[in-house]
Design a protein around this motif. Structure first.
Motif, mmCIF file in Angstrom:
data_model
loop_
_atom_site.group_PDB
_atom_site.id
_atom_site.type_symbol
_atom_site.label_atom_id
_atom_site.label_comp_id
_atom_site.label_asym_id
_atom_site.label_seq_id
_atom_site.Cartn_x
_atom_site.Cartn_y
_atom_site.Cartn_z
ATOM 1 N N VAL A 100 -32.022 -28.354 -38.264
ATOM 2 C CA VAL A 100 -30.971 -27.733 -39.053
ATOM 3 C C VAL A 100 -31.153 -28.134 -40.513
ATOM 4 O O VAL A 100 -31.419 -29.283 -40.826
ATOM 5 N N ILE A 101 -31.055 -27.148 -41.406
ATOM 6 C CA ILE A 101 -31.200 -27.462 -42.817
ATOM 7 C C ILE A 101 -29.893 -28.026 -43.362
ATOM 8 O O ILE A 101 -28.821 -27.848 -42.771
ATOM 9 N N LEU A 102 -29.992 -28.706 -44.500
ATOM 10 C CA LEU A 102 -28.841 -29.435 -45.035
ATOM 11 C C LEU A 102 -27.641 -28.515 -45.276
ATOM 12 O O LEU A 102 -26.507 -28.867 -44.945
ATOM 13 N N SER A 103 -27.886 -27.345 -45.820
ATOM 14 C CA SER A 103 -26.772 -26.458 -46.160
ATOM 15 C C SER A 103 -26.014 -26.019 -44.913
ATOM 16 O O SER A 103 -24.799 -25.824 -44.946
ATOM 17 N N VAL A 104 -26.732 -25.859 -43.828
ATOM 18 C CA VAL A 104 -26.074 -25.492 -42.565
ATOM 19 C C VAL A 104 -25.330 -26.698 -42.011
ATOM 20 O O VAL A 104 -24.180 -26.593 -41.582
ATOM 21 N N PHE A 105 -25.981 -27.848 -41.994
ATOM 22 C CA PHE A 105 -25.339 -29.065 -41.506
ATOM 23 C C PHE A 105 -24.036 -29.309 -42.247
ATOM 24 O O PHE A 105 -23.003 -29.611 -41.645
ATOM 25 N N TRP A 106 -24.084 -29.157 -43.575
ATOM 26 C CA TRP A 106 -22.912 -29.403 -44.423
ATOM 27 C C TRP A 106 -21.781 -28.437 -44.111
ATOM 28 O O TRP A 106 -20.618 -28.803 -44.206
ATOM 29 N N SER A 107 -22.126 -27.240 -43.731
ATOM 30 C CA SER A 107 -21.119 -26.187 -43.583
ATOM 31 C C SER A 107 -20.398 -26.208 -42.241
ATOM 32 O O SER A 107 -19.426 -25.474 -42.046
ATOM 33 N N LYS A 108 -20.872 -27.023 -41.332
ATOM 34 C CA LYS A 108 -20.324 -26.992 -39.978
ATOM 35 C C LYS A 108 -19.140 -27.938 -39.806
ATOM 36 O O LYS A 108 -19.029 -28.950 -40.478
ATOM 37 N N ASP A 109 -18.297 -27.571 -38.860
ATOM 38 C CA ASP A 109 -17.263 -28.473 -38.374
ATOM 39 C C ASP A 109 -17.832 -29.250 -37.196
ATOM 40 O O ASP A 109 -18.614 -28.713 -36.406
ATOM 41 N N TRP A 110 -17.417 -30.493 -37.069
ATOM 42 C CA TRP A 110 -17.966 -31.382 -36.035
ATOM 43 C C TRP A 110 -16.839 -31.998 -35.216
ATOM 44 O O TRP A 110 -15.728 -32.193 -35.704
ATOM 45 N N GLY A 111 -17.194 -32.332 -33.990
ATOM 46 C CA GLY A 111 -16.230 -33.015 -33.151
ATOM 47 C C GLY A 111 -16.910 -33.996 -32.216
ATOM 48 O O GLY A 111 -18.070 -33.825 -31.851
ATOM 49 N N TRP A 112 -16.168 -35.022 -31.873
ATOM 50 C CA TRP A 112 -16.546 -35.922 -30.785
ATOM 51 C C TRP A 112 -15.540 -35.715 -29.662
ATOM 52 O O TRP A 112 -14.332 -35.726 -29.888
ATOM 53 N N TYR A 113 -16.064 -35.524 -28.481
ATOM 54 C CA TYR A 113 -15.252 -35.338 -27.283
ATOM 55 C C TYR A 113 -15.610 -36.425 -26.282
ATOM 56 O O TYR A 113 -16.647 -37.061 -26.387
ATOM 57 N N ARG A 114 -14.756 -36.590 -25.298
ATOM 58 C CA ARG A 114 -15.082 -37.497 -24.218
ATOM 59 C C ARG A 114 -14.565 -36.942 -22.897
ATOM 60 O O ARG A 114 -13.609 -36.168 -22.861
ATOM 61 N N GLN A 115 -15.233 -37.362 -21.843
ATOM 62 C CA GLN A 115 -14.834 -36.941 -20.507
ATOM 63 C C GLN A 115 -14.928 -38.125 -19.566
ATOM 64 O O GLN A 115 -16.014 -38.668 -19.342
ATOM 65 N N ALA A 116 -13.784 -38.525 -19.064
ATOM 66 C CA ALA A 116 -13.719 -39.608 -18.086
ATOM 67 C C ALA A 116 -13.842 -39.018 -16.683
ATOM 68 O O ALA A 116 -13.554 -37.832 -16.476
ATOM 69 N N PRO A 117 -14.252 -39.813 -15.714
ATOM 70 C CA PRO A 117 -14.402 -39.309 -14.339
ATOM 71 C C PRO A 117 -13.104 -38.685 -13.827
ATOM 72 O O PRO A 117 -12.035 -39.289 -13.937
ATOM 73 N N GLY A 118 -13.219 -37.474 -13.306
ATOM 74 C CA GLY A 118 -12.065 -36.789 -12.749
ATOM 75 C C GLY A 118 -11.121 -36.189 -13.759
ATOM 76 O O GLY A 118 -10.065 -35.664 -13.388
ATOM 77 N N LYS A 119 -11.489 -36.247 -15.036
ATOM 78 C CA LYS A 119 -10.631 -35.704 -16.074
ATOM 79 C C LYS A 119 -11.338 -34.632 -16.870
ATOM 80 O O LYS A 119 -12.564 -34.529 -16.845
ATOM 81 N N GLU A 120 -10.553 -33.828 -17.577
ATOM 82 C CA GLU A 120 -11.129 -32.799 -18.415
ATOM 83 C C GLU A 120 -11.678 -33.416 -19.703
ATOM 84 O O GLU A 120 -11.233 -34.476 -20.148
ATOM 85 N N ARG A 121 -12.624 -32.697 -20.287
ATOM 86 C CA ARG A 121 -13.152 -33.120 -21.573
ATOM 87 C C ARG A 121 -12.064 -32.965 -22.630
ATOM 88 O O ARG A 121 -11.369 -31.952 -22.675
ATOM 89 N N GLU A 122 -11.927 -33.982 -23.473
ATOM 90 C CA GLU A 122 -10.884 -33.956 -24.484
ATOM 91 C C GLU A 122 -11.466 -34.254 -25.868
ATOM 92 O O GLU A 122 -12.439 -35.012 -26.006
ATOM 93 N N LEU A 123 -10.836 -33.677 -26.874
ATOM 94 C CA LEU A 123 -11.235 -33.907 -28.252
ATOM 95 C C LEU A 123 -10.737 -35.279 -28.696
ATOM 96 O O LEU A 123 -9.558 -35.597 -28.543
#
Length: 114
Positions: A26-49
């Motif tokens: 990914v080029i810098l201009s694209v990287f810069w323009s994106k929104d990012w998130g970290w999610y997690r998923q515990a056993p037996g649970k839905e993925r959450e932001l």
């Protein structure tokens, strides 16, 4: 584009970890323009932001981690970070990074022992 997540591991309650999500193809201009998130998923649970970082630099956090986790971005390294402090057993999960809208990293396991 590929996202490589790393930094997970086993830590005792109260400890800290820093997760990294490195983007390749990914080029810098694209990287810069994106929104990012970290999610997690515990056993037996839905993925959450857990944390998000908008292209405009606005961060947001789930109530459960606010004040303990911090998301940041290093454009020159094409890397998004999640600093996790005061970890608790309930933070145990597989953590995923997302370059919105749909590019996911492979996940990194975080295990917090009591």
């Amino acid at each position: 584009v590929q996202l490589q997540a790393s930094g997970g591991g086993l830590v005792q309650a109260g400890g800290s970890l820093r997760l990294s999500c490195k983007a390749s193809g990914v080029i810098l201009s694209v990287f810069w323009s994106k929104d990012w998130g970290w999610y997690r998923q515990a056993p037996g649970k839905e993925r959450e932001l857990v944390a998000s970082f908008s292209s405009g630099g606005i961060t947001d956090y789930a109530d459960s981690v606010r004040g303990r986790f911090a998301i940041s971005r290093d454009n020159t390294k094409r890397t998004v970070y999640l600093q996790m402090n005061s970890l608790q057993p309930e933070d145990t999960a597989v953590y995923y990074c997302l370059m919105r809208p749909t590019t996911w990293g492979q996940g990194t396991q975080v295990t917090v022992s009591s």
